[in-house]
Scaffold this motif. Structure first.
Motif, mmCIF file in Angstrom:
data_model
loop_
_atom_site.group_PDB
_atom_site.id
_atom_site.type_symbol
_atom_site.label_atom_id
_atom_site.label_comp_id
_atom_site.label_asym_id
_atom_site.label_seq_id
_atom_site.Cartn_x
_atom_site.Cartn_y
_atom_site.Cartn_z
ATOM 1 N N LEU A 36 0.833 -1.210 0.000
ATOM 2 C CA LEU A 36 0.000 0.000 0.000
ATOM 3 C C LEU A 36 0.867 1.259 0.000
ATOM 4 O O LEU A 36 0.549 2.244 -0.674
ATOM 5 C CB LEU A 36 -0.941 -0.017 1.203
ATOM 6 C CG LEU A 36 -2.016 -1.116 1.192
ATOM 7 C CD1 LEU A 36 -2.857 -1.045 2.458
ATOM 8 C CD2 LEU A 36 -2.909 -1.015 -0.044
ATOM 9 N N ARG A 37 1.970 1.230 0.725
ATOM 10 C CA ARG A 37 2.879 2.378 0.700
ATOM 11 C C ARG A 37 3.532 2.516 -0.672
ATOM 12 O O ARG A 37 3.739 3.631 -1.184
ATOM 13 C CB ARG A 37 3.947 2.225 1.787
ATOM 14 C CG ARG A 37 4.817 3.470 1.942
ATOM 15 C CD ARG A 37 5.833 3.321 3.041
ATOM 16 N NE ARG A 37 6.866 2.339 2.717
ATOM 17 C CZ ARG A 37 7.969 2.173 3.449
ATOM 18 N NH1 ARG A 37 8.142 2.899 4.551
ATOM 19 N NH2 ARG A 37 8.862 1.274 3.114
ATOM 20 N N TYR A 38 3.864 1.393 -1.273
ATOM 21 C CA TYR A 38 4.410 1.349 -2.641
ATOM 22 C C TYR A 38 3.430 2.003 -3.603
ATOM 23 O O TYR A 38 3.777 2.892 -4.401
ATOM 24 C CB TYR A 38 4.648 -0.115 -2.987
ATOM 25 C CG TYR A 38 5.354 -0.437 -4.284
ATOM 26 C CD1 TYR A 38 5.918 0.526 -5.097
ATOM 27 C CD2 TYR A 38 5.474 -1.778 -4.675
ATOM 28 C CE1 TYR A 38 6.580 0.181 -6.274
ATOM 29 C CE2 TYR A 38 6.125 -2.134 -5.833
ATOM 30 C CZ TYR A 38 6.682 -1.155 -6.634
ATOM 31 O OH TYR A 38 7.331 -1.507 -7.783
ATOM 32 N N LEU A 39 2.163 1.601 -3.512
ATOM 33 C CA LEU A 39 1.116 2.132 -4.380
ATOM 34 C C LEU A 39 0.945 3.639 -4.158
ATOM 35 O O LEU A 39 0.817 4.416 -5.110
ATOM 36 C CB LEU A 39 -0.190 1.393 -4.086
ATOM 37 C CG LEU A 39 -1.329 1.480 -5.102
ATOM 38 C CD1 LEU A 39 -0.893 0.977 -6.464
ATOM 39 C CD2 LEU A 39 -2.534 0.696 -4.604
ATOM 40 N N GLU A 40 0.965 4.043 -2.900
ATOM 41 C CA GLU A 40 0.810 5.459 -2.571
ATOM 42 C C GLU A 40 1.911 6.298 -3.208
ATOM 43 O O GLU A 40 1.650 7.352 -3.812
ATOM 44 C CB GLU A 40 0.830 5.648 -1.055
ATOM 45 C CG GLU A 40 0.776 7.106 -0.622
ATOM 46 C CD GLU A 40 1.026 7.272 0.863
ATOM 47 O OE1 GLU A 40 0.327 8.097 1.489
ATOM 48 O OE2 GLU A 40 1.924 6.584 1.397
ATOM 49 N N ASN A 41 3.162 5.851 -3.086
ATOM 50 C CA ASN A 41 4.279 6.617 -3.628
ATOM 51 C C ASN A 41 4.287 6.613 -5.148
ATOM 52 O O ASN A 41 4.640 7.619 -5.771
ATOM 53 C CB ASN A 41 5.598 6.061 -3.083
ATOM 54 C CG ASN A 41 5.916 6.556 -1.693
ATOM 55 O OD1 ASN A 41 6.548 7.592 -1.526
ATOM 56 N ND2 ASN A 41 5.461 5.823 -0.685
ATOM 57 N N GLU B 206 1.716 8.984 -6.414
ATOM 58 C CA GLU B 206 2.133 10.348 -6.064
ATOM 59 C C GLU B 206 0.950 11.198 -5.596
ATOM 60 O O GLU B 206 -0.149 10.677 -5.388
ATOM 61 C CB GLU B 206 2.886 10.975 -7.238
ATOM 62 C CG GLU B 206 4.167 10.199 -7.580
ATOM 63 C CD GLU B 206 4.888 10.720 -8.803
ATOM 64 O OE1 GLU B 206 6.107 10.900 -8.704
ATOM 65 O OE2 GLU B 206 4.243 10.932 -9.853
ATOM 66 N N ASP B 207 1.191 12.478 -5.415
ATOM 67 C CA ASP B 207 0.251 13.440 -4.817
ATOM 68 C C ASP B 207 -0.594 12.784 -3.726
ATOM 69 O O ASP B 207 -0.082 12.075 -2.878
ATOM 70 C CB ASP B 207 -0.602 14.158 -5.872
ATOM 71 C CG ASP B 207 -1.356 13.215 -6.798
ATOM 72 O OD1 ASP B 207 -2.187 12.433 -6.313
ATOM 73 O OD2 ASP B 207 -1.134 13.272 -8.029
ATOM 74 N N THR B 208 -1.902 12.945 -3.725
ATOM 75 C CA THR B 208 -2.748 12.391 -2.654
ATOM 76 C C THR B 208 -3.776 11.394 -3.197
ATOM 77 O O THR B 208 -4.791 11.136 -2.557
ATOM 78 C CB THR B 208 -3.483 13.526 -1.919
ATOM 79 O OG1 THR B 208 -4.285 14.259 -2.864
ATOM 80 C CG2 THR B 208 -2.498 14.453 -1.238
ATOM 81 N N THR B 209 -3.501 10.840 -4.366
ATOM 82 C CA THR B 209 -4.473 9.943 -5.003
ATOM 83 C C THR B 209 -4.828 8.758 -4.122
ATOM 84 O O THR B 209 -6.007 8.412 -3.956
ATOM 85 C CB THR B 209 -3.924 9.441 -6.355
ATOM 86 O OG1 THR B 209 -3.668 10.553 -7.201
ATOM 87 C CG2 THR B 209 -4.910 8.503 -7.027
ATOM 88 N N PHE B 210 -3.809 8.124 -3.547
ATOM 89 C CA PHE B 210 -4.074 6.930 -2.746
ATOM 90 C C PHE B 210 -4.879 7.280 -1.500
ATOM 91 O O PHE B 210 -5.842 6.594 -1.159
ATOM 92 C CB PHE B 210 -2.771 6.245 -2.355
ATOM 93 C CG PHE B 210 -2.974 5.064 -1.443
ATOM 94 C CD1 PHE B 210 -3.390 3.840 -1.944
ATOM 95 C CD2 PHE B 210 -2.788 5.169 -0.065
ATOM 96 C CE1 PHE B 210 -3.607 2.757 -1.109
ATOM 97 C CE2 PHE B 210 -2.995 4.097 0.779
ATOM 98 C CZ PHE B 210 -3.411 2.888 0.247
#
Length: 941
Positions: free
Chosen positions: A434-439, A442-446
């Motif tokens: 989930l952290r991988y996906l968030e980075n 980018e921005d605040t999409t996740f």
């Protein structure tokens, strides 16, 4: 008027459906502490939201999972090497005693669902249509089990820690009942339900819960009226002491007995308020105004880096309490807001919890290291592992499992996960993902997508697919790699920088994918360990060259921030300008983790002993780190003080771990050693080998299964002037097949080998079976048989013969302290090999066999670690009659096959307990930390 009439009909239907949105459970109960029971009158207003017509209703009846040793819970605990429930007394077990079941106030039939003791099926007289409802009334008693089984039940303080203590409807999806037995994984799949409880307890008891509570009194009872809407689980802690402390935050009252007397109440309240605000920043507002967080929840979801005695901890009291409480709090909040079938979508809530914990530490404890303040102590701070940040433990521990293919896909059913994966690895990989996906997004999409997912599916059962739909709709980037290979396979991510080339004002970077999964790559420019630039590279399925502008950076790195789990981080960087020594040599004491910027050689002292060499001191040089390597070496030069010899050994091994194969590991190696085998006489060995380790049926199955072929070259020093014999220099090939399945009740091991030499060919079989009986007694059975297919050695020579009481060990495979001794203390060392007899016999035809031997060794426990052993056997040598052997005695098994004593009583020699008895006692003593650790760790991996 007709339109108005239709409007009121529609309003009536709408109101009815809205009102019956949730099923409702009404309970009237009375606690009977004298018999550890609760009498319950329960009413379930059940709404059919399955979308199909139902002929039956299925209820989880988990109190009955403690009924006897035949339930799935008892069997699962045995698989986990926990025998407490299986061997418990009836007074410690729990059950449910159902007296009457009615539907719409008419008695109906009920039965065990599919034969499961802890799932109840109620048979309906009339079908239940979609969105229709009915009322189930159940009268029953539950007997509380001891909490030593699963943590829930009656504890040593006579408190009752209750979870899954009442009957709950299972979830029905399109006519399929998702009903599961209690397997001690702390999850019951259920719809949100409204609750109305009246619980009578003796006036000396208090009820701690996260439901809205009011209390009244009647004679000797306190009556708790408990209500709640849209809840997925009701936990009651009924205690004799005063009620748990409560912490009133901005909008949630937290009730908890997780205490730390060194911290003031106001500080803990402030910390809890901060934790709740942080979690709600990512998940949205929590839908309830009260939460129960107890010690059991914290213990079952503890942060393992903090799971050490407090006096050894390097963390501050505030940090330790904060992280432990945050982990328990986030679990409870996520469970109330993410309602998935954790049996099938275990990764999602677990991943969100770990993701939240990583983000929390990142914001409030960014500099905290994995050992806390201990990381700064002289001696410890030189180790790379002590300098890891607290959040670095997640990719590190994932690597520990992934390097040896011990991980399982995140979509594996939770009841098929190994304990290590269920408790740690799968959660870590999910959180890292989930952290991988968030980075990557980018921005605040996740973060926006996560909040949207929680908001849309709050109070609704959902799944990974719905989570995927929301994230996909909020981005134009391709994330199929995450919901594909990352979740559904054990494919490992590993990228390396193959080449860096400077041309003019540009730097050309060639990235190579060394594995079979294509996922985004985080690429960095680094200067003095600081990030100068960062960009995401996609679609690297084999190799890809990226062009970047030349700038103020001297290193190119992949995954520098360890944002995603990677198999090997050692190959993740190159200098922009190549150097003669890319990785300088570094000597390090003992063992550590890899430092990717150095070529490391580890060293540590080695101490050993045997009678002929005396004290053996040396240094072991090796490249083994805490993470498994494909190529490993050990070089151990030693000095023997008694023989004044240079001695030692070496080994070189290459290990390959195939993915998705029947083979777990292929290992190729060479090892050798040189020590004294007698006074002033040395031996040298040289042994190349190849081994195939086969996969277990599942990672939940203990044991191993391998085939090994090994070439033995043995060369023994002999007195000057003496002609070498076939016993001084010899070669042979040994082929071994080994199978073991060490279960708690039935421990089964089988080994067969063939030895092929120039003078003899022989085969042998060693079968071992250890059983725990229903009365918790241990029975050991061993059968050994060896046969010479060909034997050209001298008829009177016994060097290569089978040994009845002691193996000859001509291959130098056993750790024998005095291998040439024929009397004295060291001679009494017992090696569980070949004949396995404990008594010594005088004649050579009673000691060795150069034709065949067959023995049976048995022992039976009589009290704790004391056992009676009985052995029988027969052996035959050339030109000699068959010798039939028998013996019996006492076995003191302090640690199985590691520390044992054998006291002979009777044998072919007659009564053994006469003069010089101390010389007849045999002992097993193996001081090998790895064997001791493996003996103790069962049940966790």
């Amino acid at each position: 008027m007709r339109k108005i009439g239709l409007f009121f009909v529609f309003l009536s239907v709408f109101t009815s459906v809205g009102y019956t949105q949730n099923s409702k459970i009404t309970i009237k109960a009375i606690l009977l502490p004298d018999v550890d029971q609760m009498a319950i009158q329960q009413k379930i207003n059940y709404v059919n939201k399955s979308g199909t017509t139902l002929q039956n209703i299925v209820l989880h009846n988990w109190p009955n999972s403690f009924k006897n040793k035949k339930t799935l819970l008892a069997k699962r605990m045995l698989e986990n090497f926990k025998k407490s429930l299986y061997f418990s007394d009836s007074i410690e077990r729990g059950n449910s005693d159902i007296r009457r079941v009615s539907v719409n106030f008419s008695p109906v039939k009920y039965q065990k669902y599919k034969g499961f003791e802890d799932i109840l099926e109620v048979l309906l007289k009339q079908p239940l249509l979609p969105l229709d409802s009915l009322t189930i009334t159940i009268n029953y008693k539950i007997k509380f089990p001891s909490n030593k089984f699963t943590g829930y039940g009656k504890n040593s303080l006579n408190d009752y820690i209750l979870r899954y203590w009442y009957l709950v409807p299972a979830v029905c999806e399109k006519g399929d009942w998702k009903a599961y037995s209690n397997l001690d994984i702390d999850h019951m799949y259920m719809n949100v339900i409204d609750y109305d409880l009246n619980v009578h307890v003796p006036i000396t008891y208090h009820i701690n819960t996260d439901l809205y509570s009011s209390k009244s009194y009647s004679k000797n009872f306190a009556i708790y009226h408990l209500t709640g809407k849209n809840r997925v689980d009701i936990q009651l802690n009924i205690t004799r002491e005063k009620s748990y402390p409560s912490y009133k935050t901005d909008h949630i009252v937290v009730v908890s007995n997780i205490d730390d007397k060194t911290l003031p109440h106001i500080l803990k309240k402030t910390v809890i308020n901060r934790e709740i605000k942080f979690i709600e920043k990512y998940l949205g507002k929590f839908p309830h105004n009260k939460l129960l967080i107890d010690k059991e929840t914290a213990y079952k979801n503890r942060a393992y880096a903090l799971d050490i005695p407090k006096f050894l901890s390097g963390f501050s009291d505030v940090f330790q309490w904060d992280i432990e409480f945050f982990k328990a709090l986030s679990k409870k909040m996520v469970e109330e807001m993410v309602i998935v079938n954790k049996n099938e979508d275990y990764w999602l809530p677990e991943g969100i919890q770990v993701y939240l914990l990583m983000k929390y530490c990142e914001e409030f404890y960014p500099e905290t290291k994995i050992l806390g303040n201990l990381s700064n102590i002289w001696g410890l701070k030189t180790f790379n592992i002590t300098q890891l940040k607290f959040n670095d433990k997640y990719p590190f521990i994932y690597q520990f499992s992934a390097r040896e293919n011990l991980d399982q896909s995140l979509m594996t059913r939770v009841d098929s996960l190994s304990n290590f994966n269920r408790k740690i690895i799968s959660s870590y990989k999910a959180g890292l993902g989930l952290r991988y996906l968030e980075n990557f997004l980018e921005d605040t999409t996740f973060q926006k997508s996560l909040k949207q997912y929680i908001k849309e599916y709050k109070f609704k059962t959902n799944s990974t697919h719905l989570f995927q739909e929301i994230i996909t709709s909020n981005t134009t980037k391709n994330i199929s790699w995450f919901f594909g290979d990352y979740l559904n396979t054990i494919k490992k991510i590993d990228y390396t920088i193959k080449k860096v080339k400077v041309k003019g004002d540009s730097v050309y970077i060639t990235i190579k994918n060394t594995r079979n999964i294509t996922a985004p790559v985080a690429l960095y420019g680094i200067k003095d360990k600081k990030i100068i630039w960062k960009q995401w590279i996609t679609d690297v399925d084999s190799t890809k060259t990226v062009k970047v502008a030349k700038g103020n950076f001297d290193k190119i790195s992949i995954n520098y921030e360890k944002l995603y789990p990677e198999l090997n981080q050692r190959n993740n960087w190159k200098n922009v300008k190549s150097k003669l020594f890319e990785r300088p040599l570094q000597l390090k004491f003992i063992k550590d983790i890899d430092d990717p910027y150095y070529t490391q050689i580890f060293f540590k002292p080695r101490i050993g002993y045997n009678y002929y060499d005396g004290m053996v001191l040396g240094i072991q040089f090796h490249n083994k780190t805490f993470l498994a390597k494909y190529f490993e070496y050990n070089i151990i030069p030693t000095y023997s003080f008694k023989s004044n010899n240079i001695s030692g050994g070496f080994s070189f091994n290459y290990n390959h771990y195939p993915e998705d194969r029947n083979i777990y590991k292929l290992s190729f190696g060479i090892n050798g050693s040189s020590f004294n085998y007698d006074r002033d006489y040395t031996y040298t060995t040289f042994k190349p080998s190849a081994t195939i380790y086969f996969n277990r049926k599942s990672l939940r199955t203990a044991g191993r299964n391998f085939l090994k072929i090994k070439y033995h070259n043995i060369n023994k020093k002999i007195p000057l002037g003496v002609e070498p014999s076939n016993e001084d220099k010899y070669n042979l090939v040994k082929i071994t097949y080994n199978y073991s399945k060490p279960e708690l009740l039935n421990d089964f091991r089988f080994s067969t080998s063939a030895e092929l030499g120039s003078l003899f060919h022989k085969i042998s079989t060693d079968f071992r079976y250890r059983k725990l009986t229903k009365s918790n007694r241990q029975l050991d059975f061993r059968w050994y048989t060896g046969v010479f297919l060909e034997n050209s050695t001298d008829d009177d020579a016994d060097y290569f013969s089978f040994g009845l009481s002691k193996p000859q060990d001509y291959l130098f495979e056993h750790n024998m302290y005095g291998r040439q001794e024929d009397a004295g203390f060291l001679y009494q060392q017992y090696i569980i090999a070949e004949g396995g007899f404990k008594s010594f016999f005088k004649d050579s035809n009673q000691k060795y066999a150069n034709q065949w031997m067959s023995t049976i060794n048995t022992s039976f426990s009589i009290w704790n670690w004391a056992e009676i052993y009985n052995d029988i056997g027969a052996l035959k040598s050339k030109n000699k009659s068959i010798f039939f052997a028998y013996e019996s005695g006492i076995r003191l098994c302090f640690m199985h096959e590691i520390f044992e004593l054998y006291l002979p009583v009777y044998s072919n020699n007659g009564w053994e307990m006469n003069q010089n008895y101390s010389e007849k006692i045999r002992f097993t003593f193996i001081l090998e930390p790895l064997k001791i650790f493996n003996s103790m760790r069962r049940g966790f991996l």
